[in-house]
Design a protein around this motif. Structure first.
Motif, PDB file in Angstrom:
ATOM      1  N   ASP A  73       0.861  -1.172   0.000  1.00 19.01           N
ATOM      2  CA  ASP A  73       0.000   0.000   0.000  1.00 19.01           C
ATOM      3  C   ASP A  73       0.896   1.220   0.000  1.00 19.01           C
ATOM      4  O   ASP A  73       1.972   1.217   0.605  1.00 19.01           O
ATOM      5  CB  ASP A  73      -0.913   0.002   1.226  1.00 19.01           C
ATOM      6  N   VAL A  75       1.223   5.539   0.431  1.00 17.08           N
ATOM      7  CA  VAL A  75       0.695   6.829   0.877  1.00 17.08           C
ATOM      8  C   VAL A  75       1.743   7.879   0.533  1.00 17.08           C
ATOM      9  O   VAL A  75       2.895   7.783   0.967  1.00 17.08           O
ATOM     10  CB  VAL A  75       0.420   6.845   2.400  1.00 17.08           C
ATOM     11  N   ASP A  88      -3.178  -0.722  -2.579  1.00 20.92           N
ATOM     12  CA  ASP A  88      -3.915   0.533  -2.690  1.00 20.92           C
ATOM     13  C   ASP A  88      -2.951   1.713  -2.717  1.00 20.92           C
ATOM     14  O   ASP A  88      -1.898   1.683  -2.073  1.00 20.92           O
ATOM     15  CB  ASP A  88      -4.879   0.684  -1.513  1.00 20.92           C
ATOM     16  N   ARG A  90      -2.809   5.911  -2.148  1.00 19.92           N
ATOM     17  CA  ARG A  90      -3.440   7.153  -1.692  1.00 19.92           C
ATOM     18  C   ARG A  90      -2.455   8.287  -1.919  1.00 19.92           C
ATOM     19  O   ARG A  90      -1.371   8.293  -1.342  1.00 19.92           O
ATOM     20  CB  ARG A  90      -3.793   7.073  -0.208  1.00 19.92           C
ATOM     21  N   CYS A  92      -2.727  12.534  -2.177  1.00 15.52           N
ATOM     22  CA  CYS A  92      -3.682  13.651  -2.072  1.00 15.52           C
ATOM     23  C   CYS A  92      -3.655  14.562  -3.296  1.00 15.52           C
ATOM     24  O   CYS A  92      -4.695  15.057  -3.706  1.00 15.52           O
ATOM     25  CB  CYS A  92      -3.461  14.439  -0.791  1.00 15.52           C
ATOM     26  N   SER A 108      -6.916   6.513  -4.568  1.00 16.12           N
ATOM     27  CA  SER A 108      -7.638   7.657  -4.030  1.00 16.12           C
ATOM     28  C   SER A 108      -6.744   8.875  -4.195  1.00 16.12           C
ATOM     29  O   SER A 108      -5.596   8.864  -3.743  1.00 16.12           O
ATOM     30  CB  SER A 108      -7.946   7.411  -2.549  1.00 16.12           C
ATOM     31  N   THR A 109      -7.259   9.912  -4.874  1.00 15.27           N
ATOM     32  CA  THR A 109      -6.415  11.052  -5.205  1.00 15.27           C
ATOM     33  C   THR A 109      -7.254  12.280  -5.534  1.00 15.27           C
ATOM     34  O   THR A 109      -8.470  12.188  -5.704  1.00 15.27           O
ATOM     35  CB  THR A 109      -5.494  10.697  -6.396  1.00 15.27           C
ATOM     36  N   ASN A 130     -10.345  14.092   0.014  1.00 13.48           N
ATOM     37  CA  ASN A 130      -9.145  13.439   0.522  1.00 13.48           C
ATOM     38  C   ASN A 130      -8.456  14.370   1.506  1.00 13.48           C
ATOM     39  O   ASN A 130      -8.262  15.533   1.233  1.00 13.48           O
ATOM     40  CB  ASN A 130      -8.165  13.113  -0.619  1.00 13.48           C
ATOM     41  N   ALA A 144      -5.433   5.974   7.287  1.00 21.80           N
ATOM     42  CA  ALA A 144      -5.504   4.709   6.556  1.00 21.80           C
ATOM     43  C   ALA A 144      -6.365   3.701   7.304  1.00 21.80           C
ATOM     44  O   ALA A 144      -7.138   2.970   6.709  1.00 21.80           O
ATOM     45  CB  ALA A 144      -4.107   4.155   6.327  1.00 21.80           C
ATOM     46  N   ALA A 147     -10.056   4.587   6.881  1.00 26.21           N
ATOM     47  CA  ALA A 147     -10.527   4.235   5.541  1.00 26.21           C
ATOM     48  C   ALA A 147     -10.781   2.734   5.441  1.00 26.21           C
ATOM     49  O   ALA A 147     -11.721   2.296   4.774  1.00 26.21           O
ATOM     50  CB  ALA A 147      -9.502   4.674   4.494  1.00 26.21           C
TER      51      ALA A 147
END
Length: 150
Positions: A73, A75, A88, A90, A92, A108-109, A130, A144, A147
């Motif tokens: 994942d 971030v 996943d 993420r 922003c 997700s963005t 976000n 996280a 979510a």
């Protein structure tokens, strides 16, 4: 092996670091590495290696090179994906999925670009809802977890 500007001054065999979008340096992990665990940092990062775990670089850019294979994942503030990601993502600000990329997982963005020819299998969440990603790791990890609970 992670390199910085100081490493480039030590000798001609050192690989120079590329300037980042925020004026610092970009750390680089090359194709000879296989990492299991977490990569956590506060600077831009380019990966061309194999990673299994979590990659969290707060408010910075992650570049996944074409030879990278990630089961992780992610971030970050922004992500540019050219390699393979199973997990996943993420980011922003934005995610760029290049034509050589293969992604299996949700993204997700705030903004997304997917080049023709890229492989993507997952969900997409785009919008201003976000949370702003900063450099506070506890905030990132709590976000996280929240979510995941939804």
């Amino acid at each position: 092996m992670m390199r910085s500007d100081q490493d480039t001054q030590r000798g001609p065999s050192a690989t120079p670091s590329a300037p980042s979008s925020m004026g610092g340096t970009t750390s680089y992990l090359g194709p000879g590495l296989h990492i299991k665990g977490e990569i956590i940092g506060n600077e831009d990062l380019k990966l061309d290696c194999k990673v299994e775990g979590l990659i969290s670089i707060g408010g910075f850019r992650l570049t996944v090179g074409p030879s990278a294979h990630l089961i992780a994942d992610i971030v970050a503030r922004e992500a540019v994906i050219s390699g393979e990601v199973n997990g996943d993502i993420r980011a922003c600000d934005r995610i760029e999925i290049m034509k050589s990329a293969s992604i299996v997982g949700d993204v997700s963005t705030g903004k997304i670009t997917i080049e023709e020819g890229a492989y993507f299998n997952g969900g997409v969440e785009i919008g201003s809802n976000n949370a702003q990603i900063g450099t506070d790791l506890d905030t990132l990890l709590n976000g996280a977890k929240k979510a995941d609970e939804k």
